[in-house]
Design a protein around this motif. Structure first.
Motif, mmCIF file in Angstrom:
data_model
loop_
_atom_site.group_PDB
_atom_site.id
_atom_site.type_symbol
_atom_site.label_atom_id
_atom_site.label_comp_id
_atom_site.label_asym_id
_atom_site.label_seq_id
_atom_site.Cartn_x
_atom_site.Cartn_y
_atom_site.Cartn_z
ATOM 1 N N GLY A 51 0.841 -1.196 0.000
ATOM 2 C CA GLY A 51 0.000 0.000 0.000
ATOM 3 C C GLY A 51 0.873 1.242 0.000
ATOM 4 N N HIS A 52 1.904 1.206 -0.828
ATOM 5 C CA HIS A 52 2.784 2.368 -0.949
ATOM 6 C C HIS A 52 3.623 2.236 -2.228
ATOM 7 N N ALA A 53 4.346 3.316 -2.539
ATOM 8 C CA ALA A 53 5.316 3.296 -3.640
ATOM 9 C C ALA A 53 6.621 3.854 -3.106
ATOM 10 N N HIS A 54 7.701 3.538 -3.812
ATOM 11 C CA HIS A 54 9.008 4.078 -3.440
ATOM 12 C C HIS A 54 9.495 5.026 -4.515
ATOM 13 N N LYS A 55 10.139 6.098 -4.067
ATOM 14 C CA LYS A 55 10.645 7.098 -5.022
ATOM 15 C C LYS A 55 11.854 6.569 -5.784
ATOM 16 N N CYS A 109 7.373 -13.891 2.741
ATOM 17 C CA CYS A 109 7.707 -12.990 1.630
ATOM 18 C C CYS A 109 9.049 -12.338 1.931
ATOM 19 N N MET A 110 10.052 -12.658 1.128
ATOM 20 C CA MET A 110 11.361 -12.033 1.340
ATOM 21 C C MET A 110 11.563 -10.931 0.297
ATOM 22 N N VAL A 111 12.108 -9.817 0.759
ATOM 23 C CA VAL A 111 12.353 -8.677 -0.138
ATOM 24 C C VAL A 111 13.822 -8.286 -0.067
ATOM 25 N N LEU A 112 14.467 -8.207 -1.223
ATOM 26 C CA LEU A 112 15.820 -7.669 -1.320
ATOM 27 C C LEU A 112 15.665 -6.231 -1.800
ATOM 28 N N ALA A 113 16.374 -5.317 -1.172
ATOM 29 C CA ALA A 113 16.170 -3.899 -1.493
ATOM 30 C C ALA A 113 17.501 -3.220 -1.786
ATOM 31 N N SER A 114 17.426 -2.184 -2.625
ATOM 32 C CA SER A 114 18.647 -1.511 -3.100
ATOM 33 C C SER A 114 19.163 -0.474 -2.113
ATOM 34 N N ASN A 115 18.406 -0.229 -1.046
ATOM 35 C CA ASN A 115 18.860 0.762 -0.077
ATOM 36 C C ASN A 115 18.363 0.429 1.320
ATOM 37 N N LYS A 116 18.925 1.101 2.298
ATOM 38 C CA LYS A 116 18.483 0.918 3.673
ATOM 39 C C LYS A 116 17.107 1.558 3.854
ATOM 40 N N TYR A 117 16.436 1.210 4.933
ATOM 41 C CA TYR A 117 15.105 1.760 5.203
ATOM 42 C C TYR A 117 15.178 3.279 5.333
ATOM 43 N N ASP A 118 14.298 3.943 4.613
ATOM 44 C CA ASP A 118 14.283 5.416 4.631
ATOM 45 C C ASP A 118 12.844 5.867 4.394
ATOM 46 N N GLU A 119 12.188 6.309 5.450
ATOM 47 C CA GLU A 119 10.769 6.672 5.346
ATOM 48 C C GLU A 119 10.547 7.775 4.297
ATOM 49 N N SER A 120 11.560 8.617 4.074
ATOM 50 C CA SER A 120 11.369 9.716 3.112
ATOM 51 C C SER A 120 11.356 9.212 1.659
ATOM 52 N N ASP A 121 11.667 7.934 1.461
ATOM 53 C CA ASP A 121 11.615 7.356 0.116
ATOM 54 C C ASP A 121 10.214 6.835 -0.230
ATOM 55 N N TYR A 123 6.042 6.902 -0.823
ATOM 56 C CA TYR A 123 4.735 7.559 -0.984
ATOM 57 C C TYR A 123 3.757 6.643 -0.294
ATOM 58 N N ARG A 124 3.119 7.130 0.748
ATOM 59 C CA ARG A 124 2.115 6.304 1.427
ATOM 60 C C ARG A 124 0.704 6.772 1.093
ATOM 61 N N ASP A 125 0.648 7.871 0.345
ATOM 62 C CA ASP A 125 -0.643 8.428 -0.051
ATOM 63 C C ASP A 125 -0.769 8.283 -1.577
ATOM 64 N N TYR A 126 -1.812 7.557 -2.026
ATOM 65 C CA TYR A 126 -1.940 7.272 -3.458
ATOM 66 C C TYR A 126 -2.104 8.551 -4.277
ATOM 67 N N GLY A 127 -2.845 9.506 -3.742
ATOM 68 C CA GLY A 127 -3.059 10.772 -4.449
ATOM 69 C C GLY A 127 -1.747 11.526 -4.647
ATOM 70 N N GLN A 128 -0.922 11.516 -3.619
ATOM 71 C CA GLN A 128 0.387 12.183 -3.691
ATOM 72 C C GLN A 128 1.292 11.488 -4.707
ATOM 73 N N PHE A 129 1.232 10.159 -4.686
ATOM 74 C CA PHE A 129 2.000 9.363 -5.654
ATOM 75 C C PHE A 129 1.587 9.735 -7.083
ATOM 76 N N MET A 130 0.291 9.772 -7.324
ATOM 77 C CA MET A 130 -0.211 10.086 -8.672
ATOM 78 C C MET A 130 0.196 11.489 -9.099
#
Ligand code: TYD
Length: 136
Positions: A51-55, A109-121, A123-130
């Motif tokens: 329920g989010h996107a990453h920048k 569910c395992m996730v490999l990620a390209s960066n460390k956890y960063d809340e500023s990365d 979008y938790r709001d779909y409208g903002q993402f769009m």
């Protein structure tokens, strides 16, 4: 980048009567360097995650056990991907809204990620993402 850039990656599988083995090497099998690994487990029936996107974050999602669905949405197109094998991984590029649901009992569910956890990365709001993706 859009959902067509999100692809299933078939990982190497060494079959063996003693049990199969799959491996992932940084730089080799996936288009980013791995900085973090996290996993979802003990997911109750009917629960939804994501329920989010990453920048800027690139991710590889693998059903290590059991199965679940990932719904990918770039704001124009959507697709639902069912993950059920630990040698199939789903690459998710930045700027894709994702939701995970339909978890089977005991799934991991395992996730490999390209960066460390960063809340500023996030979008938790779909409208903002769009708005930021398409100016809508
Ligand atoms: P979140 O990314 O929203 O999980 P999901 O994608 O499964 O819905 O993260 C849930 C919480 O966990 C949130 O408070 C942030 C925290 N968290 C970390 O501290 N480190 C991490 O690597 C991740 C992925 C989440």
């Amino acid at each position: 980048m859009n959902i067509d850039n999100c692809k299933i990656v078939e990982l190497p599988k060494i079959t063996d009567p003693r049990g199969n083995l799959t491996f992932i090497e940084g730089g080799g099998h996936i288009p980013f360097d791995i900085q973090r690994v996290y996993y979802l487990y003990d997911v109750p029936g009917g629960a939804e995650r994501g329920g989010h996107a990453h920048k800027g974050l690139h991710q590889l999602i693998i059903a290590m056990s059991g199965s679940f669905d990932v719904v990918l949405d770039d704001g124009k197109n959507k697709k639902r991907v069912h993950l059920a094998r630990s040698y199939y991984a789903l690459y998710v590029c930045p700027m894709i809204w994702r939701e995970l649901d339909n978890f089977s009992s005991g799934s991991v569910c395992m996730v490999l990620a390209s960066n460390k956890y960063d809340e500023s990365d996030y979008y938790r709001d779909y409208g903002q993402f769009m708005k930021n993706r398409w100016g809508e």
